[in-house]
Write an enzyme that holds these catalytic residues in place. Sequence first.
Site, PDB file in Angstrom:
ATOM      1  N   ASP A 171     -22.162  38.424  -2.113  1.00 41.46           N
ATOM      2  CA  ASP A 171     -22.695  39.541  -2.691  1.00 41.46           C
ATOM      3  C   ASP A 171     -24.128  39.927  -1.804  1.00 41.46           C
ATOM      4  OD1 ASP A 171     -24.227  36.883  -2.766  1.00 41.46           O
ATOM      5  OD2 ASP A 171     -23.936  36.792  -4.947  1.00 41.46           O
ATOM      6  N   ASP A 226     -27.731  30.240 -14.582  1.00 42.01           N
ATOM      7  CA  ASP A 226     -27.093  30.583 -15.863  1.00 42.01           C
ATOM      8  C   ASP A 226     -25.469  30.473 -15.719  1.00 42.01           C
ATOM      9  OD1 ASP A 226     -26.518  32.588 -14.018  1.00 42.01           O
ATOM     10  OD2 ASP A 226     -27.302  34.182 -15.325  1.00 42.01           O
ATOM     11  N   HIS A 258     -23.565  31.384 -13.239  1.00 39.14           N
ATOM     12  CA  HIS A 258     -22.871  32.429 -12.580  1.00 39.14           C
ATOM     13  C   HIS A 258     -22.313  32.047 -11.066  1.00 39.14           C
ATOM     14  CE1 HIS A 258     -26.848  33.739 -10.355  1.00 39.14           C
ATOM     15  NE2 HIS A 258     -26.298  33.236  -9.504  1.00 39.14           N
ATOM     16  N   GLU A 288     -22.822  37.674 -13.571  1.00 35.35           N
ATOM     17  CA  GLU A 288     -23.851  37.267 -14.656  1.00 35.35           C
ATOM     18  C   GLU A 288     -22.970  37.233 -15.921  1.00 35.35           C
ATOM     19  OE1 GLU A 288     -26.363  35.978 -13.439  1.00 35.35           O
ATOM     20  OE2 GLU A 288     -27.721  37.541 -12.811  1.00 35.35           O
TER      21      GLU A 288
HETATM   22  C1  GLP Z   1     -27.851  33.252  -5.953  1.00 35.02           C
HETATM   23  C2  GLP Z   1     -26.352  33.400  -5.449  1.00 35.02           C
HETATM   24  C3  GLP Z   1     -25.239  32.655  -5.732  1.00 35.02           C
HETATM   25  C4  GLP Z   1     -25.614  31.220  -5.666  1.00 35.02           C
HETATM   26  C5  GLP Z   1     -26.961  30.796  -6.416  1.00 35.02           C
HETATM   27  C6  GLP Z   1     -27.211  29.491  -6.427  1.00 35.02           C
HETATM   28  O1  GLP Z   1     -27.921  33.592  -7.241  1.00 35.02           O
HETATM   29  N1  GLP Z   1     -25.872  34.804  -5.665  1.00 35.02           N
HETATM   30  O2  GLP Z   1     -24.017  32.867  -5.197  1.00 35.02           O
HETATM   31  O3  GLP Z   1     -24.832  30.235  -6.133  1.00 35.02           O
HETATM   32  O4  GLP Z   1     -28.009  31.697  -5.989  1.00 35.02           O
HETATM   33  O5  GLP Z   1     -28.663  29.249  -5.596  1.00 35.02           O
HETATM   34  P1  GLP Z   1     -29.163  27.773  -5.120  1.00 35.02           P
HETATM   35  O6  GLP Z   1     -28.299  27.043  -4.188  1.00 35.02           O
HETATM   36  O7  GLP Z   1     -30.479  28.279  -4.428  1.00 35.02           O
HETATM   37  O8  GLP Z   1     -29.462  27.136  -6.453  1.00 35.02           O
END
Ligand code: GLP
Length: 264
Positions: free
Chosen positions: A67, A136, A138, A143
Amino acid sequence: MEVIIQPTAEKAAELVARLIAKRLLEKPTLVLGLATGRTMEQVYGYLAGMHQRERLDFSLCRTFNLDEYVGLAPEDSHSYRYYMNQHLFSRVNIDRRNTHLPNGAARDLAAECRHYEEMIHDCGGIDVQLLGIGADGHIGFNEPLSALRSRTREKALTPATIRQNAALFRGGAKAVPRRALTMGIGTILDASHILTLVTGAEKAAILAKAVEGPITSMVTASALQLHPDCKVIVDEAAAKRLRGRAYYRWIFQNEPEWQEFLQR
Ligand code: GLP
């Protein structure tokens, strides 16, 4: 799905890096799906270390990230392109032309998403997809209520995601873009192998929903239960709410596949 519990977040990240390295050694032209977020930083640290110490070779590897934020140019320090350059691409011998992220600054975002899907298809599909899980539930930026068969497209971010990612933006939540381009759940499920890394006590409740709860678009990581080859690697803190912990540990100790990883 297989759940592997490691004692610490470091050990969990190291195991993920070793599983990726193993695939890369088997197939130097590996098509690797990549993720961002704080959880992944250690994985990229280990991969960079293996490149330096063991000459792990990325020269023929191709990558597709999950993404990118809409409206951020690749050189913006908050963009995922910048993150990837900093945490992985600048530290290994990958050819930057083989590294792909959706372009969140494209003029025609729908065309950009179609093009991204075509590029993945033209590379023969993703061999190994690395994933984290958002607060959440995802995966990517899929989402809640994302269609379980969705493809790469533009999505609005939830307030929970904006809050979660605010810490990474100078300027806090106000500075976080409201939209992103993301591979769809269908795109992710098309990968041959999936490695999901989840660490930390704050992810324990959502991890339990994703792994042991019903498959629902309200927790898009639960769609991973549909995948025939998905490993979920977690630390003790994230595993706390899993009811099947004893069984997952037994599998890791006893399955022949894991013996080489136990001996170290
Ligand atoms: C973002 C990314 C996700 C990732 C998430 C978790 O939202 N789009 O792909 O899994 O962050 O982030 P963290 O590892 O900082 O908890």
